[in-house]
Scaffold this motif. Structure first.
Motif, short mmCIF file in Angstrom:
data_model
loop_
_atom_site.label_atom_id
_atom_site.label_comp_id
_atom_site.label_asym_id
_atom_site.label_seq_id
_atom_site.Cartn_x
_atom_site.Cartn_y
_atom_site.Cartn_z
N ILE A 142 -3.02 3.47 -2.28
CA ILE A 142 -3.35 2.56 -3.36
C ILE A 142 -2.32 1.44 -3.45
O ILE A 142 -1.18 1.58 -3.00
CB ILE A 142 -3.44 3.27 -4.73
CG1 ILE A 142 -2.11 3.96 -5.06
CG2 ILE A 142 -4.58 4.25 -4.78
CD1 ILE A 142 -2.07 4.56 -6.45
N TYR A 143 -2.74 0.33 -4.06
CA TYR A 143 -1.82 -0.73 -4.45
C TYR A 143 -1.38 -0.41 -5.88
O TYR A 143 -2.13 -0.64 -6.83
CB TYR A 143 -2.50 -2.09 -4.38
CG TYR A 143 -2.97 -2.46 -2.98
CD1 TYR A 143 -2.05 -2.81 -2.00
CD2 TYR A 143 -4.32 -2.44 -2.64
CE1 TYR A 143 -2.46 -3.14 -0.72
CE2 TYR A 143 -4.74 -2.77 -1.37
CZ TYR A 143 -3.81 -3.12 -0.41
OH TYR A 143 -4.21 -3.45 0.86
N LEU A 164 0.85 -1.19 0.00
CA LEU A 164 0.00 0.00 0.00
C LEU A 164 0.88 1.24 0.00
O LEU A 164 1.72 1.42 0.88
CB LEU A 164 -0.91 -0.01 1.23
CG LEU A 164 -2.12 0.93 1.22
CD1 LEU A 164 -3.08 0.55 0.10
CD2 LEU A 164 -2.83 0.86 2.56
N SER A 165 0.70 2.09 -1.01
CA SER A 165 1.53 3.30 -1.14
C SER A 165 0.65 4.54 -1.06
O SER A 165 -0.45 4.57 -1.60
CB SER A 165 2.28 3.29 -2.48
OG SER A 165 3.06 2.13 -2.61
N ASN A 166 1.17 5.55 -0.38
CA ASN A 166 0.46 6.83 -0.30
C ASN A 166 1.07 7.77 -1.34
O ASN A 166 2.08 8.42 -1.12
CB ASN A 166 0.59 7.42 1.11
CG ASN A 166 -0.23 8.69 1.29
OD1 ASN A 166 0.31 9.78 1.44
ND2 ASN A 166 -1.55 8.55 1.24
N GLU A 199 -13.19 -1.57 -6.77
CA GLU A 199 -14.30 -1.50 -5.81
C GLU A 199 -14.08 -2.37 -4.57
O GLU A 199 -14.48 -1.99 -3.48
CB GLU A 199 -15.61 -1.89 -6.51
CG GLU A 199 -15.97 -0.89 -7.62
CD GLU A 199 -17.37 -1.07 -8.16
OE1 GLU A 199 -18.03 -2.07 -7.80
OE2 GLU A 199 -17.81 -0.20 -8.93
N ARG A 200 -13.46 -3.54 -4.73
CA ARG A 200 -13.24 -4.39 -3.57
C ARG A 200 -11.92 -4.07 -2.88
O ARG A 200 -11.87 -3.87 -1.66
CB ARG A 200 -13.26 -5.87 -3.96
CG ARG A 200 -13.24 -6.80 -2.75
CD ARG A 200 -13.12 -8.25 -3.15
NE ARG A 200 -11.78 -8.55 -3.67
CZ ARG A 200 -11.40 -9.74 -4.11
NH1 ARG A 200 -12.28 -10.74 -4.13
NH2 ARG A 200 -10.18 -9.94 -4.55
N ASN A 201 -10.84 -4.00 -3.65
CA ASN A 201 -9.52 -3.81 -3.04
C ASN A 201 -9.25 -2.37 -2.64
O ASN A 201 -8.48 -2.13 -1.71
CB ASN A 201 -8.43 -4.27 -4.01
CG ASN A 201 -8.54 -5.75 -4.34
OD1 ASN A 201 -9.46 -6.42 -3.90
ND2 ASN A 201 -7.61 -6.27 -5.11
N HIS A 202 -9.87 -1.40 -3.36
CA HIS A 202 -9.61 0.01 -3.06
C HIS A 202 -10.84 0.76 -2.54
O HIS A 202 -10.75 1.96 -2.27
CB HIS A 202 -9.07 0.73 -4.30
CG HIS A 202 -7.67 0.34 -4.67
ND1 HIS A 202 -7.39 -0.77 -5.43
CD2 HIS A 202 -6.48 0.91 -4.36
CE1 HIS A 202 -6.08 -0.86 -5.59
NE2 HIS A 202 -5.51 0.13 -4.94
#
Length: 396
Positions: free
Chosen positions: A285-286, A246-248, A371-374
């Motif tokens: 986000i990934y 996970l990166s900002n 929609e599911r992962n983010h």
């Protein structure tokens, strides 16, 4: 009215010290297809329950019995099982008795002489929550099995999506490597030709310096092209990393990294790419997953252009900050989507590509990723020859 079938084949532990009453009630319960285990007092009832508590569905007990009375038996049973339904039969209506019964969490009480129909009604009401709970547990087990099956299907589809993307990536790698490999070949040929043709006079200082300069220049060129090849491999390797980090970052970063992979392919096919990257908000986000989504959408547009031999092909990518998030739009002018297909476009294995060249899982996986992962939103709109995919991702 609650169905009487709910009593069929349940097992009742019946504690009663008066044999005549017990025999009569037992025969009646048998008529309801109820299995009855009889105890002549509280002590025997407790002993039977300890040995058969997994088989017993409900307890029916008198209060005044020798050795251990009904309330004492109930108290000890509650130490073992706090939820089993218990119905008390009694000839007494004292307030003290009623309070003690309530404290023991009984389901109901039936006054003696026992009215069979009231007893039946009490049995149904008492056993219903237990039966419903068991049915719910069974349904949950089946649901868990289905969820596991769906998760396995999801993993298979994710693998299929990666393999499909991998085929396209290999094609793009081959294209991106063609030019630097050709340039390396040309530089090495020039080195070999100059060396074998004796173009440099190595007897003079000027000739040796000229040869050194020429070789140094060509080796620098080769090093540049090799680095170009290395960078290409790094870009693709990063894309295929399976670890989720996970990166900002801003949404613009995965867009630019996607273009490192695909932009040469667009240029070769004369597809005009317009960027309008206005977003500055950072979001969690990934990145590799977002790159997967972006490349998939750009490749879909490119495939449409090539399929139709389209002239004047254009893809536009826009980003902007919105309240509590960012918005990404990827648009193309390669032809609209039929209205009846708009609701199907994100369904698994649905494809509009001719000759079934599409896997039909790219946009489905994009929807899962967004929609599911983010926890974002993805949608599509079509207007004439223009199609626009909109992605909204939220800041925390």
């Amino acid at each position: 009215m609650i169905n009487e079938q709910i009593l069929k084949n349940i097992t009742v532990l019946y504690a009663e010290d008066e044999a005549i009453i017990q025999n009569g009630i037992t025969e009646t319960l048998n008529l309801f297809n109820i299995n009855v285990i009889c105890a002549k007092d509280g002590q025997e009832g407790l002993s039977i329950f300890k040995s058969n508590n997994k088989k017993i569905d409900l307890i029916l007990t008198d209060i005044k019995m020798p050795k251990i009375n009904g309330l004492e038996m109930i108290k000890k049973i509650r130490e073992i099982d706090k939820e089993i339904p218990i119905i008390v039969t009694t000839a007494h209506q004292e307030t003290t008795f009623l309070m003690k019964s309530i404290e023991s969490n009984i389901s109901a009480y039936v006054l003696k002489p026992i009215d069979i129909y009231k007893l039946q009604e009490s049995l149904i009401k008492a056993i219903e929550p237990k039966i419903l709970k068991e049915e719910l547990i069974e349904k949950n087990k089946k649901l868990e099995i289905e969820i596991k099956k769906n998760e396995e299907k999801q993993k298979i589809m994710e693998t299929q999506s990666r393999f499909a993307a991998m085929g396209e990536m290999i094609s793009m790698i081959a294209h991106q490597w063609r030019q630097p490999l050709a340039s390396i070949g040309t530089a090495s040929f020039n080195l070999k030709y100059k060396l074998l043709s004796g173009k440099f006079d190595l007897e003079t200082k000027e000739g040796r310096v000229a040869q050194s300069d020429f070789f140094s220049k060509k080796l620098d060129e080769i090093e540049f092209y090799v680095q170009n090849l290395t960078n290409t491999i790094d870009d693709f390797r990063n894309f295929y990393k399976s670890d989720k980090i996970l990166s900002n970052i801003t949404i613009n970063k995965p867009i630019k990294n996607s273009l490192k992979i695909i932009q040469k392919d667009l240029e070769t096919n004369n597809i005009d790419l317009k960027l309008d990257l206005q977003s500055k908000n950072k979001i969690n986000i990934y990145e590799n997953e977002l790159i997967h989504v972006i490349i998939n959408m750009i490749k879909n547009a490119e495939d449409k252009f090539l399929e139709k031999n389209f002239k004047g092909a254009k893809i536009e990518i826009k980003t902007q900050d919105i309240e509590k998030g960012v918005k990404l739009e990827i648009s193309d002018n390669g032809g609209g989507i039929k209205k009846e297909n708009l609701d199907l476009i994100f369904e698994p294995y649905f494809s509009t590509k001719k000759e079934k060249n599409g896997t039909g899982i790219g946009l489905y996986m994009s929807k899962i990723i967004i929609e599911r992962n983010h926890k974002g939103k993805i949608s599509v709109s079509s207007n004439g020859d223009n199609v626009s995919f909109s992605i909204i991702l939220y800041t925390l």
